[in-house]
Design a protein around this motif. Structure first.
Motif, PDB file in Angstrom:
ATOM      1  N   LEU A  33     -10.220  23.433 -27.781  1.00  0.00           N
ATOM      2  CA  LEU A  33      -8.871  23.445 -27.499  1.00  0.00           C
ATOM      3  C   LEU A  33      -8.634  22.490 -26.749  1.00  0.00           C
ATOM      4  N   GLN A  34      -9.416  21.894 -26.035  1.00  0.00           N
ATOM      5  CA  GLN A  34      -8.894  20.992 -24.695  1.00  0.00           C
ATOM      6  C   GLN A  34      -8.929  19.597 -25.315  1.00  0.00           C
ATOM      7  N   PRO A  35      -8.099  19.074 -24.755  1.00  0.00           N
ATOM      8  CA  PRO A  35      -7.903  17.381 -25.139  1.00  0.00           C
ATOM      9  C   PRO A  35      -9.105  16.703 -24.798  1.00  0.00           C
ATOM     10  N   VAL A  36      -9.445  15.730 -25.192  1.00  0.00           N
ATOM     11  CA  VAL A  36     -10.619  14.727 -25.069  1.00  0.00           C
ATOM     12  C   VAL A  36      -9.978  13.492 -24.553  1.00  0.00           C
ATOM     13  N   SER A  37     -10.271  12.990 -23.265  1.00  0.00           N
ATOM     14  CA  SER A  37      -9.832  11.851 -22.701  1.00  0.00           C
ATOM     15  C   SER A  37     -10.308  10.555 -23.076  1.00  0.00           C
ATOM     16  N   ASN A  38      -9.781   9.591 -23.034  1.00  0.00           N
ATOM     17  CA  ASN A  38     -10.037   8.005 -23.615  1.00  0.00           C
ATOM     18  C   ASN A  38      -9.754   7.157 -22.732  1.00  0.00           C
ATOM     19  N   ALA A  39     -10.459   6.959 -21.373  1.00  0.00           N
ATOM     20  CA  ALA A  39      -9.869   6.199 -20.354  1.00  0.00           C
ATOM     21  C   ALA A  39     -10.855   5.180 -20.080  1.00  0.00           C
ATOM     22  N   LYS A  40     -10.677   3.740 -19.682  1.00  0.00           N
ATOM     23  CA  LYS A  40     -11.557   2.754 -19.273  1.00  0.00           C
ATOM     24  C   LYS A  40     -10.810   2.252 -18.149  1.00  0.00           C
ATOM     25  N   SER A  41     -11.433   1.896 -17.102  1.00  0.00           N
ATOM     26  CA  SER A  41     -10.907   1.204 -15.699  1.00  0.00           C
ATOM     27  C   SER A  41     -11.964   0.267 -15.346  1.00  0.00           C
ATOM     28  N   LYS A  42     -11.647  -0.554 -14.288  1.00  0.00           N
ATOM     29  CA  LYS A  42     -12.504  -1.887 -13.994  1.00  0.00           C
ATOM     30  C   LYS A  42     -11.944  -2.200 -12.736  1.00  0.00           C
ATOM     31  N   TYR A  43     -12.570  -2.715 -12.144  1.00  0.00           N
ATOM     32  CA  TYR A  43     -12.360  -3.738 -10.727  1.00  0.00           C
ATOM     33  C   TYR A  43     -13.367  -4.734 -10.327  1.00  0.00           C
ATOM     34  N   ASN A  44     -13.154  -5.612  -9.885  1.00  0.00           N
ATOM     35  CA  ASN A  44     -14.090  -6.794  -9.317  1.00  0.00           C
ATOM     36  C   ASN A  44     -13.648  -6.966  -7.887  1.00  0.00           C
ATOM     37  N   ILE A  45     -14.792  -7.487  -7.061  1.00  0.00           N
ATOM     38  CA  ILE A  45     -14.603  -7.902  -5.866  1.00  0.00           C
ATOM     39  C   ILE A  45     -15.439  -9.142  -5.591  1.00  0.00           C
ATOM     40  N   TYR A  46     -14.678 -10.231  -5.111  1.00  0.00           N
ATOM     41  CA  TYR A  46     -15.135 -11.392  -4.771  1.00  0.00           C
ATOM     42  C   TYR A  46     -15.328 -11.761  -3.308  1.00  0.00           C
ATOM     43  N   SER A  47     -16.363 -12.150  -2.848  1.00  0.00           N
ATOM     44  CA  SER A  47     -16.698 -11.963  -1.376  1.00  0.00           C
ATOM     45  C   SER A  47     -17.296 -13.214  -0.850  1.00  0.00           C
ATOM     46  N   ALA A  48     -17.094 -13.592   0.251  1.00  0.00           N
ATOM     47  CA  ALA A  48     -18.010 -14.598   1.027  1.00  0.00           C
ATOM     48  C   ALA A  48     -18.432 -14.335   2.425  1.00  0.00           C
ATOM     49  N   TYR A  49     -19.463 -14.517   2.803  1.00  0.00           N
ATOM     50  CA  TYR A  49     -19.977 -13.908   3.866  1.00  0.00           C
ATOM     51  C   TYR A  49     -20.793 -14.841   4.658  1.00  0.00           C
ATOM     52  N   ALA A  50     -20.951 -14.682   6.216  1.00  0.00           N
ATOM     53  CA  ALA A  50     -21.871 -15.513   7.064  1.00  0.00           C
ATOM     54  C   ALA A  50     -22.122 -14.806   8.271  1.00  0.00           C
ATOM     55  N   SER A  51     -23.463 -14.927   8.683  1.00  0.00           N
ATOM     56  CA  SER A  51     -23.931 -14.169   9.999  1.00  0.00           C
ATOM     57  C   SER A  51     -25.014 -14.975  10.478  1.00  0.00           C
ATOM     58  N   ASP A  52     -24.769 -14.991  12.030  1.00  0.00           N
ATOM     59  CA  ASP A  52     -25.819 -15.906  12.601  1.00  0.00           C
ATOM     60  C   ASP A  52     -26.084 -15.087  14.006  1.00  0.00           C
ATOM     61  N   VAL A  53     -27.630 -15.189  13.928  1.00  0.00           N
ATOM     62  CA  VAL A  53     -28.260 -14.741  15.231  1.00  0.00           C
ATOM     63  C   VAL A  53     -28.609 -15.949  16.125  1.00  0.00           C
ATOM     64  N   LEU A  54     -28.079 -15.889  17.154  1.00  0.00           N
ATOM     65  CA  LEU A  54     -28.064 -16.927  17.990  1.00  0.00           C
ATOM     66  C   LEU A  54     -28.956 -16.712  19.268  1.00  0.00           C
ATOM     67  N   ASN A  55     -30.019 -17.277  19.607  1.00  0.00           N
ATOM     68  CA  ASN A  55     -30.761 -17.061  20.833  1.00  0.00           C
ATOM     69  C   ASN A  55     -30.250 -17.826  21.686  1.00  0.00           C
ATOM     70  N   LEU A  56     -29.337 -17.466  22.692  1.00  0.00           N
ATOM     71  CA  LEU A  56     -28.874 -18.427  23.629  1.00  0.00           C
ATOM     72  C   LEU A  56     -30.109 -18.630  24.882  1.00  0.00           C
ATOM     73  N   THR A  57     -30.987 -17.607  25.024  1.00  0.00           N
ATOM     74  CA  THR A  57     -32.340 -17.790  25.891  1.00  0.00           C
ATOM     75  C   THR A  57     -33.229 -17.125  24.980  1.00  0.00           C
ATOM     76  N   LYS A  58     -34.422 -16.930  25.471  1.00  0.00           N
ATOM     77  CA  LYS A  58     -35.546 -16.230  24.826  1.00  0.00           C
ATOM     78  C   LYS A  58     -35.039 -14.778  24.921  1.00  0.00           C
ATOM     79  N   SER A  59     -34.453 -14.298  25.956  1.00  0.00           N
ATOM     80  CA  SER A  59     -33.952 -12.836  26.357  1.00  0.00           C
ATOM     81  C   SER A  59     -32.618 -12.458  25.772  1.00  0.00           C
TER      82      SER A  59
END
Length: 806
Positions: free
Chosen positions: A505-531
């Motif tokens: 007796l319950q209704p049946v859903s008919n749903a479809k959804s979507k999303y997109n993510i576009y990304s750019a990233y950068a990371s740098d570990v910089l040793n200023l000295t050995k310590s």
């Protein structure tokens, strides 16, 4: 005399023949001239090899004369091959430099092994760079495969008990969309959504048979991973087993209380040694019953993986995890979030936790598939290209039900609602990373520059929810629908035929959804000295919400910048590091209709993404030759820009909501004597909603923050020598302070009590097999977890395991 002279001459000639060997030595370093301990040294096409010592030095004696190729490898570095010739002499290869790389194909360890088996010093996933924990300004917990084996872990929830500051909020329900388990981390809920650094979703529970280790990253981590797979508290990354150079594997069988039977297999082989093509297969079949009067889970799991090392510059890998699982969804008691619950604690509730309030007829199926392809190409000694593709597909089919206290019928009556699920979620992810390790003058740079495309599609074809009777915590039942004026007394049998008749007796859903993510990233570990080093990162994230594919009314997009900064100083080189970090997370916010309808049509108002910012500082130690690793940290997380109702106008929305979470954590991994490994952790978290238009939660601890105090410990001792060599014992505890199951102004508080659970094991480890027994919840502690729910936990359980290695 002639006979004696002949014997002497023969012995001299034999001595010269036996002397046709030489000795090989050298030192393995990274490109900063720091020795690499534990690097694997192998003379190709032989079984001769060794590992480097603490300074990176190695030596191999009695190498027969000839021409050879030496293969040098270390996790997180690119394998290097060096030709050499032995001719009755000592060959010193001087210094050999390894450059940072990924973890696509690891070499087998020839001899020796790590003594501190509960810790791991390096990973290429946490920072998307091969970086030692000691050099990383972010805090993370690593749960090793050895630790899981020592505890005879058969499920993912038990595995995460070893992570400092992590608490299970509720176990996997299997329902569509969010059926995986939920965990509390630094005051926020999180689900495991990352596999080998890439999106890997599930609606069920993760099978531990293919886990090499689990990495729990602490604090907002959107800069490198985005917001689709992380939370403000952190993220959970599962690292799977990978093919290795060699042939071998294991078969394991575990049996235990409540109908547990699990068989697992692990097989690795060379498909072509000449082409460096290796294949590994992990598989598992498990069945388990509930400790309650109904409930079960059964699953079949297979994980094929393939590694192809074309040459020293190019490698390909493929990984897959395929799960077929069926279970009854666990029945939590959902407390009312807007009206007082009649009882304020478990004693008043009178909960008979042996009752499941469900039936083995009403089951959910959770097929899940995760696939990943990786390509690593060495552009130069300083740069490499890494291309990653992943796809996930997870479904839910079957009957899902829950119990909710509406507060209408009184006597702590919980109404049952159920539906028939037919849900699907699919994700695709493509990443391109360029990873560099180079010097600018005297300063070392370890850099990752990446592009990321993520897409998620969800479909829902399930029924609506139907009322299906009431229960009381002590076991009562009635059929009175709280939403009808008439008192009803009909029965609601827990059978598929009876349930199907109501759901028809319950209704049946008919749903479809979507999303997109576009990304750019950068990371740098910089040793200023050995310590002294700094880490700087930035992510540009564009969120494109398609929403329902049948309409454009719910479409919107947002662009976000997510920064990250860290600084680390080693007052004692490679032994003590002091660090501080700033980390960011965010959540995309949908537009809202604003304006008084009486003044005319409402308008759409857009918002900035919600932001979470963490400040953290602490200390890491790696002392006594890696026998004592400790991390102590303090963090402060502030979530801002939550959309709330404008205090000056009920028809307007503003970004003024705030949550505050702070605390400290201590984690210890120690190997004080040979054969003894200890892991211990403690966390303290203080969370509060400081600004909100919802007066129900204002100035209160959020429910997903879990317990304020958490602690865990496990010690494992294996006799290293003598007549009792191989025998061992393990023991440990997990515990938490009391916590809120419900905590609203209108409902009052329902507290779940504090608990301490003890576990112990005995085992015997031989060369080719291991036999062990494990006692979980040794003192049969009755305890509960929950997140506006009450979920009883498993009583005392005994497990037995036998594993054969080949």
């Amino acid at each position: 005399m002639k006979v004696l002279l002949s014997i002497v001459i023969s012995l001299l000639l034999s001595s010269q023949c036996f002397a046709q060997t030489g000795k090989l030595s050298g030192t393995i370093m990274d490109n900063t001239k720091i020795g690499l301990p534990g690097a694997n040294i192998l003379i190709k096409n032989t079984s001769i090899g060794t590992q480097t010592n603490d300074t990176g030095f190695f030596e191999i004696a009695n190498v027969a004369d000839g021409n050879y190729i030496l293969s040098i490898s270390s996790v997180g570095f690119k394998t290097k091959e060096v030709p050499f010739t032995i001719s009755q002499n000592e060959v010193d290869l001087k210094t050999i430099v390894l450059y940072a790389g990924d973890e696509i194909l690891r070499e087998v360890v020839i001899e020796g092994e790590r003594e501190n088996k509960f810790s791991r010093s390096k990973t290429a996933y946490v920072s998307k760079l091969p970086l030692r924990d000691f050099e990383n300004t972010q805090v993370y917990s690593t749960i090793t495969n050895y630790l899981l084996k020592s505890q005879i872990v058969t499920n993912f929830d038990d595995a995460l008990k070893n992570a400092t500051g992590v608490e299970n909020l509720w176990t996997s329900t299997g329902r569509g969309g969010d059926g995986a388990g939920y965990f509390s981390l630094r005051g926020f809920s999180v689900q495991p959504k990352l596999v080998n650094g890439l999106p890997g979703l599930t609606n069920g529970t993760i099978n531990p048979a293919n886990i090499e280790r689990i990495e729990v990253l602490k604090g907002p981590s959107a800069t490198l991973f985005g917001n689709a797979v992380s939370s403000y508290g952190g993220l959970i990354n599962v690292v799977t087993k990978k093919p290795y150079v060699g042939t071998g594997g294991e078969l394991s069988f575990t049996t235990g209380s409540y109908g547990l039977n699990q068989i697992t297999g692990d097989f690795n082989t060379a498909l072509s040694k000449e082409k460096n093509l290796y294949f590994r297969l992990n598989t598992s079949y498990a069945t388990e019953r509930s400790f309650q009067d109904a409930g079960f889970r059964k699953s079949f799991f297979v994980a094929p993986s393939l590694s192809y090392k074309v040459n020293n510059n190019l490698s390909f890998s493929f990984y897959g995890e395929i799960t077929q699982a069926e279970q009854t969804n666990p029945m939590f008691l959902f407390l009312n979030r807007s009206a007082p619950t009649q009882s304020k604690n478990l004693k008043e509730l009178g909960y008979n936790n042996k009752l499941s309030f469900t039936s083995n007829d009403l089951t959910l199926q959770n097929p899940t598939q995760n696939y990943r392809v990786e390509m690593d190409y060495k552009l130069s000694d300083e740069w490499q290209s890494q291309t990653l593709i992943s796809k996930s597909a997870t479904s839910t089919k079957g009957y899902y039900s829950y119990l909710f206290d509406y507060g209408i019928l009184g006597n702590d009556t919980f109404s049952r609602f159920l539906n028939k699920q037919n849900e699907y979620t699919g994700t695709s992810d493509i990443q391109q990373n360029f990873i560099g390790d180079f010097n600018l003058g005297a300063m070392r740079n370890r850099v990752v520059i990446g592009l990321d495309y993520f897409s998620a599609i969800s479909t829902s074809n399930g029924t609506g929810y139907a009322f299906y009777g009431n229960v009381t915590p002590e076991g009562g039942a009635n059929g009175d629908d709280p939403f009808t004026p008439k008192v009803e007394t009909r029965d609601y049998p827990l059978s598929t035929a009876a349930v199907d008749a109501v759901l028809a007796l319950q209704p049946v859903s008919n749903a479809k959804s979507k999303y997109n993510i576009y990304s750019a990233y950068a990371s740098d570990v910089l040793n200023l000295t050995k310590s002294l080093s700094v880490m700087v990162g930035l992510r540009l994230d564009h969120f494109d919400n398609v929403g329902s594919v049948t309409t454009s009314e719910d479409d919107y997009n947002q662009t976000t910048l997510s920064p990250k900064f860290g600084i680390l100083y080693q007052p004692v080189a490679d032994k003590v590091s002091v660090f501080a970090n700033y980390q960011n997370g965010f959540t995309n916010v949908a537009p809202a209709l604003v304006g008084n309808p009486e003044d005319g049509p409402q308008t759409i108002k857009t918002f900035r993404p919600e932001q979470a910012n963490q400040i953290e500082f602490g200390i890491k130690t790696n002392i006594i030759k890696n026998k004592l690793n400790a991390t102590i940290s303090y963090y402060d997380i502030k979530v801002k820009d939550q959309v709330i109702t404008d205090p000056s106008s009920p028809f307007n929305k503003i970004q003024g909501g705030e949550i505050y979470s702070k605390g400290f954590e201590i984690e210890l991994n120690a190997n004080p004597v040979n054969g003894l490994n200890i892991r211990a952790g403690y966390s303290n978290n203080d969370s509060k909603t400081t600004k909100s238009d919802n007066t129900e939660i204002l100035d209160k601890r959020p429910l997903d923050a879990g317990s304020k105090h958490l602690y865990n410990a496990w010690a494992n001792y294996e006799v290293p020598g003598g007549k009792l060599k191989g025998f061992g014992i393990g023991a440990g505890v997990n515990g938490a302070s009391e916590r809120f199951a419900i905590n609203y102004v209108s409902t009052g508080n329902f507290m779940l009590p504090a608990y301490t659970v003890a576990n112990a094991s005995l085992f015997y480890q031989a060369e080719n097999y291991r036999i062990g027994i494990k006692l979980n919840n040794a003192f049969n502690k009755e305890y509960y977890k929950g997140w506006s729910t009450i979920a009883p936990q498993t009583p005392r359980a005994l497990l037995a395991n036998i594993t054969y290695n080949f």
